[in-house]
Design a protein around this motif. Sequence first.
Motif, PDB file in Angstrom:
ATOM      1  N   LYS A   1     -13.954   2.997  14.850  1.00  0.00           N
ATOM      2  CA  LYS A   1     -13.854   1.630  14.358  1.00  0.00           C
ATOM      3  C   LYS A   1     -12.416   1.307  13.967  1.00  0.00           C
ATOM      4  N   ASP A   2     -12.072   0.033  14.054  1.00  0.00           N
ATOM      5  CA  ASP A   2     -10.728  -0.411  13.698  1.00  0.00           C
ATOM      6  C   ASP A   2     -10.830  -1.637  12.797  1.00  0.00           C
ATOM      7  N   GLN A   3     -11.642  -1.517  11.759  1.00  0.00           N
ATOM      8  CA  GLN A   3     -11.849  -2.636  10.849  1.00  0.00           C
ATOM      9  C   GLN A   3     -11.937  -2.116   9.423  1.00  0.00           C
ATOM     10  N   SER A   4     -11.546  -2.971   8.486  1.00  0.00           N
ATOM     11  CA  SER A   4     -11.554  -2.586   7.082  1.00  0.00           C
ATOM     12  C   SER A   4     -12.041  -3.750   6.236  1.00  0.00           C
ATOM     13  N   GLY A   5     -12.548  -3.415   5.064  1.00  0.00           N
ATOM     14  CA  GLY A   5     -13.086  -4.436   4.165  1.00  0.00           C
ATOM     15  C   GLY A   5     -12.145  -4.732   3.011  1.00  0.00           C
ATOM     16  N   HIS A   6     -12.731  -5.032   1.856  1.00  0.00           N
ATOM     17  CA  HIS A   6     -11.965  -5.398   0.671  1.00  0.00           C
ATOM     18  C   HIS A   6     -12.059  -4.283  -0.373  1.00  0.00           C
ATOM     19  N   ASN A   7     -11.003  -4.122  -1.134  1.00  0.00           N
ATOM     20  CA  ASN A   7     -11.022  -3.143  -2.224  1.00  0.00           C
ATOM     21  C   ASN A   7     -10.217  -3.683  -3.398  1.00  0.00           C
ATOM     22  N   ALA A   8     -10.923  -4.133  -4.438  1.00  0.00           N
ATOM     23  CA  ALA A   8     -10.265  -4.638  -5.646  1.00  0.00           C
ATOM     24  C   ALA A   8     -10.139  -3.568  -6.720  1.00  0.00           C
ATOM     25  N   ASN A   9     -10.660  -2.371  -6.455  1.00  0.00           N
ATOM     26  CA  ASN A   9     -10.679  -1.320  -7.480  1.00  0.00           C
ATOM     27  C   ASN A   9      -9.422  -0.465  -7.511  1.00  0.00           C
ATOM     28  N   GLY A  10      -8.629  -0.531  -6.447  1.00  0.00           N
ATOM     29  CA  GLY A  10      -7.390   0.228  -6.408  1.00  0.00           C
ATOM     30  C   GLY A  10      -6.517  -0.257  -5.276  1.00  0.00           C
ATOM     31  N   PHE A  11      -5.326  -0.749  -5.592  1.00  0.00           N
ATOM     32  CA  PHE A  11      -4.420  -1.243  -4.553  1.00  0.00           C
ATOM     33  C   PHE A  11      -2.994  -1.215  -5.084  1.00  0.00           C
ATOM     34  N   THR A  12      -2.055  -1.740  -4.291  1.00  0.00           N
ATOM     35  CA  THR A  12      -0.630  -1.560  -4.576  1.00  0.00           C
ATOM     36  C   THR A  12       0.099  -2.884  -4.706  1.00  0.00           C
ATOM     37  N   PHE A  13       0.986  -2.940  -5.689  1.00  0.00           N
ATOM     38  CA  PHE A  13       2.041  -3.942  -5.803  1.00  0.00           C
ATOM     39  C   PHE A  13       3.357  -3.180  -5.884  1.00  0.00           C
ATOM     40  N   TRP A  14       4.446  -3.842  -5.573  1.00  0.00           N
ATOM     41  CA  TRP A  14       5.738  -3.267  -5.936  1.00  0.00           C
ATOM     42  C   TRP A  14       6.641  -4.324  -6.549  1.00  0.00           C
ATOM     43  N   LEU A  15       7.522  -3.870  -7.427  1.00  0.00           N
ATOM     44  CA  LEU A  15       8.514  -4.710  -8.076  1.00  0.00           C
ATOM     45  C   LEU A  15       9.891  -4.162  -7.731  1.00  0.00           C
ATOM     46  N   ALA A  16      10.908  -4.990  -7.901  1.00  0.00           N
ATOM     47  CA  ALA A  16      12.290  -4.538  -7.719  1.00  0.00           C
ATOM     48  C   ALA A  16      13.203  -5.431  -8.533  1.00  0.00           C
ATOM     49  N   GLY A  17      14.337  -4.859  -8.978  1.00  0.00           N
ATOM     50  CA  GLY A  17      15.300  -5.630  -9.755  1.00  0.00           C
ATOM     51  C   GLY A  17      14.756  -5.988 -11.126  1.00  0.00           C
ATOM     52  N   GLY A  18      15.386  -6.975 -11.764  1.00  0.00           N
ATOM     53  CA  GLY A  18      14.837  -7.573 -12.974  1.00  0.00           C
ATOM     54  C   GLY A  18      14.516  -6.621 -14.102  1.00  0.00           C
ATOM     55  N   GLY A  19      15.183  -5.472 -14.181  1.00  0.00           N
ATOM     56  CA  GLY A  19      14.982  -4.578 -15.306  1.00  0.00           C
ATOM     57  C   GLY A  19      13.880  -3.558 -15.153  1.00  0.00           C
ATOM     58  N   VAL A  20      13.331  -3.381 -13.931  1.00  0.00           N
ATOM     59  CA  VAL A  20      12.279  -2.376 -13.748  1.00  0.00           C
ATOM     60  C   VAL A  20      12.889  -1.069 -13.251  1.00  0.00           C
ATOM     61  N   LYS A  21      12.147   0.016 -13.407  1.00  0.00           N
ATOM     62  CA  LYS A  21      12.607   1.311 -12.942  1.00  0.00           C
ATOM     63  C   LYS A  21      12.759   1.307 -11.425  1.00  0.00           C
ATOM     64  N   ALA A  22      13.840   1.843 -10.961  1.00  0.00           N
ATOM     65  CA  ALA A  22      14.098   1.913  -9.520  1.00  0.00           C
ATOM     66  C   ALA A  22      13.701   3.279  -9.001  1.00  0.00           C
ATOM     67  N   GLY A  23      13.114   3.305  -7.804  1.00  0.00           N
ATOM     68  CA  GLY A  23      12.695   4.563  -7.215  1.00  0.00           C
ATOM     69  C   GLY A  23      11.599   5.239  -8.015  1.00  0.00           C
ATOM     70  N   TYR A  24      10.652   4.453  -8.478  1.00  0.00           N
ATOM     71  CA  TYR A  24       9.619   4.958  -9.384  1.00  0.00           C
ATOM     72  C   TYR A  24       8.240   4.568  -8.860  1.00  0.00           C
ATOM     73  N   THR A  25       7.294   5.485  -8.958  1.00  0.00           N
ATOM     74  CA  THR A  25       5.909   5.201  -8.602  1.00  0.00           C
ATOM     75  C   THR A  25       5.037   5.338  -9.842  1.00  0.00           C
TER      76      THR A  25
END
Length: 435
Positions: free
Chosen positions: A350-374
């Motif tokens: 299969k080549d299809q996927s659904g929705h997942n609100a329980n765990g996902f990713t955002f990223w930030l940059a600049g503006g006083g946040v840690k750089a190179g950090y997960t």
Amino acid sequence: MLQTASCGFGYLALQSLCQSRALAATQPTIPARAKRVIFMCMSGGPAQMDTFDYKPQVGKKKKHPGSVFDFKQHGQSGQWISELLPETARHADRLCVINGMHADTGNHAQSFLQLHTGERLRKRPSMGSWISYGLGSENENLPGFISLNATKPSVYSSAFLPTEFAGTPIGTNGEDMSRATIRDISGTHLPPHVKRDQLDFVQAMNRGHLADRPGDGQLEGVIESMELAFRMQSAAPELLDLSNETEHTLQRYRVGKKLSVGTCRPTDFGRQCLLARRFAEAGVRFIEVNHGGWDQHKNHRRDLKANCETIDAPIAALLDDLATRGLLEDTLLVWGGEFGRPGLVPEDGKDQSGHNANGFTFWLAGGGVKAGYTHGKTTETGSRAVEGKVHFRDLHATILHLLGLSHERLTYDYGGRSHRLTGPEEAKVVHELFA
């Protein structure tokens, strides 16, 4: 409630025009790390396990869901980034990746609304409107909040906040951005001084109307918006005109390059990113850059690859320029969508996927946040966040804090009670993300 005083009436000539007090820049209430936000909204739900949350297939038969594209570690920080985003990966040491995001629902409309306004069902002011309300604009001739390739009005609305804090849309979802403009501010049918005289006449009546309705925030907002629209006639068209950018810059941003594969909409994302840089330089407080088509229920690999190809080089060019021009340190970049997607099982055909609100990713940059950090972690199958969990409310509180605004003190009285972006439920500022 924060007060927004109106300037006195004195519109008989352009030189006597007073600045909009409501949109005038104000001082943060707490020490600020950022001055402005560029929110890159990927509507539809980006597949986190094929972009920034690497989940290797394990076991002899590799039967559990996981990443179906190759990943490598990048930069001194060793950030895991998908092969689909090679240009963004150059900036691995600038990214602050949040792998513990979670939301309340896997329904697009409700989660998308909550991402923008903090509420799933009721009409509420957008995050950009709250920020504009709290800090004003650094440029009296431009709005505090602009939405490029704008989606539904509900997500850039000021709702019960005064009208001048609403997002100004430029283009609509899927529109050719080369033709997009700010509507109803142009026109050559009258010379500027005659337009000014007309507006003075209308505003005199508006002020008389307001005198009979003291404290009418919406009416005050209309008056302020009309004045802003007049001032925008000179400032906005110049910013939208990219003819003074070099050919090299246009190529770096991939301006004019459009992909239309599957659900990937041809939105000229590069033009949006370049306009975002120009608006940030000009003092706009909150700029939303929109890209749709991430709801890959079918043709997951094909459409995800097309989406990533569309956004990769423009985002990298934006990061390059903000850093080179000294803007990255006080510009907060935010990337993400309303939720994520479960992983694929490579051998099930299969080549299809659904929705997942329980765990996902955002990223930030600049503006006083840690750089190179997960920050944060999901289960080995990416099904839910289990460490460093960050809800949309927490993300909102954190963004406000970086801008020098307390999410608990930024309030507005409406309908008999005090409202805030983060709502009545508990929200926390994620200090671990700060440099």
